[in-house]
Design a protein around this motif. Structure first.
Motif, short mmCIF file in Angstrom:
data_model
loop_
_atom_site.label_atom_id
_atom_site.label_comp_id
_atom_site.label_asym_id
_atom_site.label_seq_id
_atom_site.Cartn_x
_atom_site.Cartn_y
_atom_site.Cartn_z
N PHE A 125 2.22 -3.43 -8.20
CA PHE A 125 3.26 -2.49 -8.64
C PHE A 125 3.94 -1.83 -7.44
O PHE A 125 5.14 -1.59 -7.45
N SER A 126 3.16 -1.50 -6.42
CA SER A 126 3.73 -0.90 -5.22
C SER A 126 4.71 -1.85 -4.55
O SER A 126 5.82 -1.45 -4.16
N PHE A 127 4.30 -3.10 -4.41
CA PHE A 127 5.18 -4.08 -3.76
C PHE A 127 6.46 -4.25 -4.57
O PHE A 127 7.56 -4.30 -4.00
N MET A 128 6.35 -4.35 -5.89
CA MET A 128 7.52 -4.53 -6.73
C MET A 128 8.45 -3.32 -6.66
O MET A 128 9.68 -3.47 -6.61
N ALA A 129 7.87 -2.13 -6.64
CA ALA A 129 8.69 -0.92 -6.55
C ALA A 129 9.44 -0.87 -5.22
O ALA A 129 10.63 -0.52 -5.17
N LEU A 135 -0.62 5.54 -7.20
CA LEU A 135 -0.76 4.86 -8.49
C LEU A 135 -2.21 4.90 -8.97
O LEU A 135 -2.48 5.10 -10.16
N VAL A 136 -3.14 4.71 -8.05
CA VAL A 136 -4.55 4.77 -8.39
C VAL A 136 -4.95 6.19 -8.80
O VAL A 136 -5.63 6.40 -9.81
N HIS A 137 -4.48 7.17 -8.03
CA HIS A 137 -4.93 8.56 -8.24
C HIS A 137 -4.26 9.21 -9.45
O HIS A 137 -4.94 9.84 -10.27
N TRP A 138 -2.94 9.08 -9.57
CA TRP A 138 -2.22 9.81 -10.61
C TRP A 138 -2.01 9.00 -11.89
O TRP A 138 -1.81 9.59 -12.96
N HIS A 139 -2.04 7.70 -11.79
CA HIS A 139 -1.79 6.87 -12.97
C HIS A 139 -3.01 6.07 -13.42
O HIS A 139 -2.96 5.40 -14.44
N GLY A 140 -4.10 6.10 -12.64
CA GLY A 140 -5.30 5.39 -13.03
C GLY A 140 -5.15 3.88 -13.01
O GLY A 140 -5.88 3.16 -13.70
N ILE A 141 -4.22 3.36 -12.19
CA ILE A 141 -4.02 1.92 -12.08
C ILE A 141 -5.15 1.31 -11.25
O ILE A 141 -5.62 1.92 -10.29
N THR A 142 -5.60 0.13 -11.60
CA THR A 142 -6.65 -0.53 -10.82
C THR A 142 -6.12 -0.89 -9.43
O THR A 142 -4.90 -1.07 -9.26
N PRO A 143 -6.98 -1.00 -8.43
CA PRO A 143 -6.52 -1.26 -7.06
C PRO A 143 -5.62 -2.48 -6.93
O PRO A 143 -4.56 -2.41 -6.29
N VAL A 144 -6.03 -3.61 -7.51
CA VAL A 144 -5.23 -4.84 -7.36
C VAL A 144 -3.87 -4.69 -8.04
O VAL A 144 -2.83 -5.06 -7.47
N PHE A 178 0.81 -1.22 0.00
CA PHE A 178 0.00 0.00 0.00
C PHE A 178 0.84 1.28 0.00
O PHE A 178 0.28 2.37 -0.01
N TRP A 179 2.18 1.14 0.00
CA TRP A 179 3.05 2.33 0.10
C TRP A 179 2.82 3.29 -1.06
O TRP A 179 2.66 4.49 -0.88
N HIS A 180 2.83 2.76 -2.28
CA HIS A 180 2.63 3.59 -3.46
C HIS A 180 1.23 3.45 -4.06
O HIS A 180 0.90 4.20 -5.00
N ALA A 181 0.45 2.51 -3.56
CA ALA A 181 -0.83 2.19 -4.21
C ALA A 181 -1.78 3.38 -4.34
O ALA A 181 -2.36 3.58 -5.42
#
Length: 271
Positions: A181-185, A167-176, A161-164
Motif C-alpha cells: 500500500f505504501s509503494f502504491m500510494a 499504516l501498521v500503527h494507525w490502520h492495523g495493516i499487516t507488514p507485507v 517503507f515511507w507510509h508502512a
C-alpha cells in the motif's frame, strides 16, 4: 482505507505544514528529533548487531515523530514518551512493527550487499561501520558506482517503507500489505512527492545561501562553518515533521480508522 490521489502542488503544502508545525512547537519537535537521533546512535553501539538494530528501530522511531506531529497539529505539547508510541499500541501491532523493522533492516543490508559487488564492500563498510573518507577513495570509479547502485536500490525500498509504519500503527495493516500500500500510494502520488523533495532541497539551498551571505556581510567566514551544522539539524527536524502530512493526505480514513479524513483529490479503494 482508501488511497487518496493528490495534485503535485500538494507537495508544497506538505513542506509548508512541516515548517509551520515545527515553528509552533520548536522545543518539543527539535528535542524529540535529537532524542530520535540519539536513540539510533546508541543502537549502533551494540556490539556486532548495532547497525542492524538501528535499521530495525528506524520505522518505529519514525512513527514516533509522526505521532508527535499529529499531537502538535492538535495544539498539544508532544511528550518524550510519544517516541515509543509504536511499542504502546497493543501486542499485535507491536509485533507487526517489529516485523516491519526486521524487513527494513534485511532490505537495507541486502542492497548494501549488492553495492559491495561493485567495489568490494568499501562503500557499504564506510556507511554501516563508519571510518574516514578520503579524496582518493571517493574518486575511485568502483566506489562511485557502488554508491549510485545503493542509491538506485534505496529509492524503491524507501517508497515501500515511507507510509508502512503509519499504516501498521494507525490502520492495523499487516507488514507485507503495508509495504504494498505504501509503494502504491507513493507511486500514485509521485508528482506530489517529487515536488515535496525538490522543495526541501530548495529550502536547504536557500538556508545555506542565507548563512553564507550573513558570513560575507559580517566578514567572518567562520560564521558559516559554525552556523551550518545547527541549521542543517533544524531543517532535517522540519523535514521529519512534514512526513506525517504526506501520510495523512495520501489515505482516506474510513469511519472506524484512527485518523480523520483530510482527503484531497480522488481515492481508489485499497481495502
Amino acid at each position: 482505507m482508501k488511497l487518496n490521489i493528490v495534485p503535485a502542488r500538494t507537495g508544497l503544502t506538505w513542506v509548508r505544514l512541516g515548517i509551520t508545525t515545527f515553528i509552533r512547537q520548536p522545543l518539543a519537535m527539535s528535542g524529540l528529533f535529537f532524542m530520535f537521533m540519539a536513540l539510533l546512535s546508541i543502537a549502533t553501539l551494540v556490539p556486532f548487531v548495532g547497525a542492524a538494530l538501528a535499521l530495525a528501530l528506524l520505522p518505529a522511531a519514525t512513527l514516533g515523530l509522526m505521532a508527535a506531529t499529529q499531537e502538535a497539529t492538535k495544539g498539544k505539547f508532544p511528550m518524550p514518551s510519544i517516541l515509543i508510541s509504536a511499542f504502546r499500541a497493543g501486542q499485535q501491532r507491536v509485533r507487526a512493527m517489529m516485523v516491519l523493522g526486521a524487513l527494513y533492516a534485511v532490505g537495507f543490508l541486502a542492497l548494501m550487499g549488492v553495492s559491495a559487488l561493485f567495489d568490494g564492500g568499501q562503500f557499504a563498510s564506510l556507511y554501516l561501520l563508519g571510518g574516514q573518507i578520503s579524496e582518493e577513495l571517493v574518486q575511485q570509479g568502483n566506489f562511485q558506482l557502488a554508491m549510485w547502485v545503493a542509491l538506485a536500490l534505496y529509492l524503491p525500498l524507501s517508497l515501500m517503507f515511507w507510509h508502512a509504519p503509519a499504516l501498521v500503527h494507525w490502520h492495523g495493516i499487516t507488514p507485507v500489505k503495508s509495504l504494498f500500500f505504501s509503494f502504491m500510494a507513493c507511486y500514485k502520488n509521485f508528482g506530489a512527492l517529487t515536488v515535496f523533495g525538490l522543495a526541501w532541497i530548495g529550502v536547504f539551498v536557500a538556508a545555506a545561501a542565507l548563512v553564507s551571505l550573513v558570513a560575507i556581510v559580517l566578514g567572518n567566514p567562520m560564521f558559516a562553518a559554525v552556523a551550518m551544522f545547527p541549521m542543517v539539524l533544524v531543517i532535517v527536524a522540519m523535514f521529519f515533521t512534514s512526513i506525517y502530512f504526506t501520510f495523512r493526505d495520501s489515505f482516506l480514513a474510513t469511519p472506524d480508522d484512527s485518523l480523520p479524513d483530510h482527503g484531497l483529490g480522488t481515492h481508489p479503494d485499497l481495502s
